[in-house]
Scaffold this motif. Structure first.
Motif, PDB file in Angstrom:
ATOM      1  N   LYS A   9       0.896  -1.177   0.198  1.00 54.60           N
ATOM      2  CA  LYS A   9       0.123  -0.358   0.119  1.00 54.60           C
ATOM      3  C   LYS A   9       0.911   1.692  -0.324  1.00 54.60           C
ATOM      4  O   LYS A   9       1.904   0.984   0.197  1.00 54.60           O
ATOM      5  CB  LYS A   9      -1.158   0.006   1.224  1.00 54.60           C
ATOM      6  N   LYS A  10       0.672   1.975  -0.375  1.00 52.05           N
ATOM      7  CA  LYS A  10       1.163   3.544  -0.532  1.00 52.05           C
ATOM      8  C   LYS A  10       1.838   4.222   0.979  1.00 52.05           C
ATOM      9  O   LYS A  10       2.733   4.618   0.867  1.00 52.05           O
ATOM     10  CB  LYS A  10       0.262   4.528  -1.250  1.00 52.05           C
ATOM     11  N   ARG A  11       0.811   3.550   2.315  1.00 57.92           N
ATOM     12  CA  ARG A  11       1.433   4.202   3.665  1.00 57.92           C
ATOM     13  C   ARG A  11       2.664   3.186   3.332  1.00 57.92           C
ATOM     14  O   ARG A  11       3.759   3.686   4.510  1.00 57.92           O
ATOM     15  CB  ARG A  11      -0.049   3.570   4.700  1.00 57.92           C
ATOM     16  N   PHE A  12       2.242   1.854   3.440  1.00 58.36           N
ATOM     17  CA  PHE A  12       3.545   0.895   3.114  1.00 58.36           C
ATOM     18  C   PHE A  12       5.198   1.344   3.114  1.00 58.36           C
ATOM     19  O   PHE A  12       5.853   1.675   3.914  1.00 58.36           O
ATOM     20  CB  PHE A  12       3.230  -0.076   3.286  1.00 58.36           C
ATOM     21  N   GLN A  13       4.608   1.797   1.938  1.00 60.21           N
ATOM     22  CA  GLN A  13       5.791   2.355   0.930  1.00 60.21           C
ATOM     23  C   GLN A  13       6.406   3.966   1.207  1.00 60.21           C
ATOM     24  O   GLN A  13       7.532   3.880   1.943  1.00 60.21           O
ATOM     25  CB  GLN A  13       5.181   2.849  -0.039  1.00 60.21           C
ATOM     26  N   ILE A  73      -4.100 -11.046   4.483  1.00 59.12           N
ATOM     27  CA  ILE A  73      -3.981 -11.738   3.617  1.00 59.12           C
ATOM     28  C   ILE A  73      -5.560 -12.041   3.197  1.00 59.12           C
ATOM     29  O   ILE A  73      -6.334 -11.991   3.093  1.00 59.12           O
ATOM     30  CB  ILE A  73      -3.598 -12.830   4.423  1.00 59.12           C
ATOM     31  N   ASP A  74      -5.478 -11.638   1.558  1.00 57.58           N
ATOM     32  CA  ASP A  74      -6.248 -12.242   0.845  1.00 57.58           C
ATOM     33  C   ASP A  74      -5.907 -13.902  -0.298  1.00 57.58           C
ATOM     34  O   ASP A  74      -4.915 -13.395  -1.328  1.00 57.58           O
ATOM     35  CB  ASP A  74      -6.457 -10.945   0.059  1.00 57.58           C
ATOM     36  N   GLY A  75      -6.652 -14.806   0.002  1.00 55.48           N
ATOM     37  CA  GLY A  75      -5.771 -16.022  -0.738  1.00 55.48           C
ATOM     38  C   GLY A  75      -4.078 -15.882  -0.104  1.00 55.48           C
ATOM     39  O   GLY A  75      -3.552 -16.121   0.787  1.00 55.48           O
ATOM     40  N   GLU A  76      -3.893 -16.683  -1.713  1.00 53.32           N
ATOM     41  CA  GLU A  76      -2.554 -16.161  -2.021  1.00 53.32           C
ATOM     42  C   GLU A  76      -1.678 -15.084  -2.366  1.00 53.32           C
ATOM     43  O   GLU A  76       0.120 -14.804  -2.214  1.00 53.32           O
ATOM     44  CB  GLU A  76      -2.279 -16.857  -3.124  1.00 53.32           C
ATOM     45  N   CYS A  77      -2.070 -13.765  -1.498  1.00 51.36           N
ATOM     46  CA  CYS A  77      -1.754 -12.717  -1.932  1.00 51.36           C
ATOM     47  C   CYS A  77      -1.913 -11.501  -0.961  1.00 51.36           C
ATOM     48  O   CYS A  77      -2.789 -11.877   0.070  1.00 51.36           O
ATOM     49  CB  CYS A  77      -2.110 -11.523  -2.879  1.00 51.36           C
ATOM     50  N   ALA A  78      -0.070 -11.464  -0.217  1.00 53.45           N
ATOM     51  CA  ALA A  78      -0.282 -10.443   1.389  1.00 53.45           C
ATOM     52  C   ALA A  78      -0.063  -9.028   0.740  1.00 53.45           C
ATOM     53  O   ALA A  78       0.550  -8.357   0.045  1.00 53.45           O
ATOM     54  CB  ALA A  78       0.964 -11.133   1.387  1.00 53.45           C
ATOM     55  N   THR A  79      -1.036  -8.241   0.918  1.00 58.18           N
ATOM     56  CA  THR A  79      -1.100  -6.685   1.199  1.00 58.18           C
ATOM     57  C   THR A  79       0.051  -6.309   2.995  1.00 58.18           C
ATOM     58  O   THR A  79      -0.715  -6.310   3.288  1.00 58.18           O
ATOM     59  CB  THR A  79      -2.547  -6.150   0.680  1.00 58.18           C
ATOM     60  N   LEU A  80       0.878  -5.642   2.095  1.00 58.07           N
ATOM     61  CA  LEU A  80       1.478  -4.775   3.691  1.00 58.07           C
ATOM     62  C   LEU A  80       1.141  -2.830   3.221  1.00 58.07           C
ATOM     63  O   LEU A  80       1.283  -3.145   2.449  1.00 58.07           O
ATOM     64  CB  LEU A  80       2.889  -4.246   3.089  1.00 58.07           C
ATOM     65  N   ARG A  81       0.507  -3.111   4.746  1.00 61.92           N
ATOM     66  CA  ARG A  81       0.166  -1.956   4.951  1.00 61.92           C
ATOM     67  C   ARG A  81       1.099  -0.995   5.581  1.00 61.92           C
ATOM     68  O   ARG A  81       0.846  -0.276   5.542  1.00 61.92           O
ATOM     69  CB  ARG A  81      -1.479  -2.687   6.290  1.00 61.92           C
ATOM     70  N   ARG A  82       1.054  -1.274   7.139  1.00 68.44           N
ATOM     71  CA  ARG A  82       1.986  -0.756   7.538  1.00 68.44           C
ATOM     72  C   ARG A  82       3.178  -1.294   7.774  1.00 68.44           C
ATOM     73  O   ARG A  82       3.592  -2.617   8.139  1.00 68.44           O
ATOM     74  CB  ARG A  82       1.365  -0.380   8.776  1.00 68.44           C
ATOM     75  N   ILE A  83       4.382  -0.079   8.071  1.00 71.17           N
ATOM     76  CA  ILE A  83       5.897  -1.272   8.741  1.00 71.17           C
ATOM     77  C   ILE A  83       6.003   0.134  10.074  1.00 71.17           C
ATOM     78  O   ILE A  83       6.071   1.728   9.488  1.00 71.17           O
ATOM     79  CB  ILE A  83       6.499  -0.920   7.814  1.00 71.17           C
TER      80      ILE A  83
END
Length: 93
Positions: A9-13, A73-83
């Motif tokens: 996600k943009k916020r994570f980046q 987590i959505d199936g086999e895809c992980a969306t990185l939200r925050r660090i």
């Protein structure tokens, strides 16, 4: 089910871009471990309470558990939200 793809996600980046080089390397290692099957126990990958839709998890970045990544987590895809720090992730994943 193993993770086969990772999105940011943009916020994570934005948060990632502001990290020190050492922390960036630790984050990269944690992301690599996230795609391992099984995910190494040292990463303490676990769901966050109170978030059922979407299901949000966290994974430790540093060995002292100071920094974590929040992941959707959505199936086999992980969306990185925050660090962020452990406390920040627990407050607002």
């Amino acid at each position: 089910m193993p993770i086969k793809s990772v999105r940011r996600k943009k916020r994570f980046q934005k948060e990632y871009d502001g990290l020190t080089p050492d922390l960036k390397a630790a984050v990269d290692d944690a992301i690599y471990d996230l795609t391992s099957d099984p995910i190494p126990a040292k990463r303490r990958f676990h769901p966050l309470n109170g978030y059922s839709n979407p299901k949000i998890y966290s994974i430790d970045v540093t060995s002292n558990h100071a920094y974590k990544i929040s992941v959707e987590i959505d199936g086999e895809c992980a969306t990185l939200r925050r660090i962020a720090t452990h406390r920040e992730i627990d407050r607002l994943p």
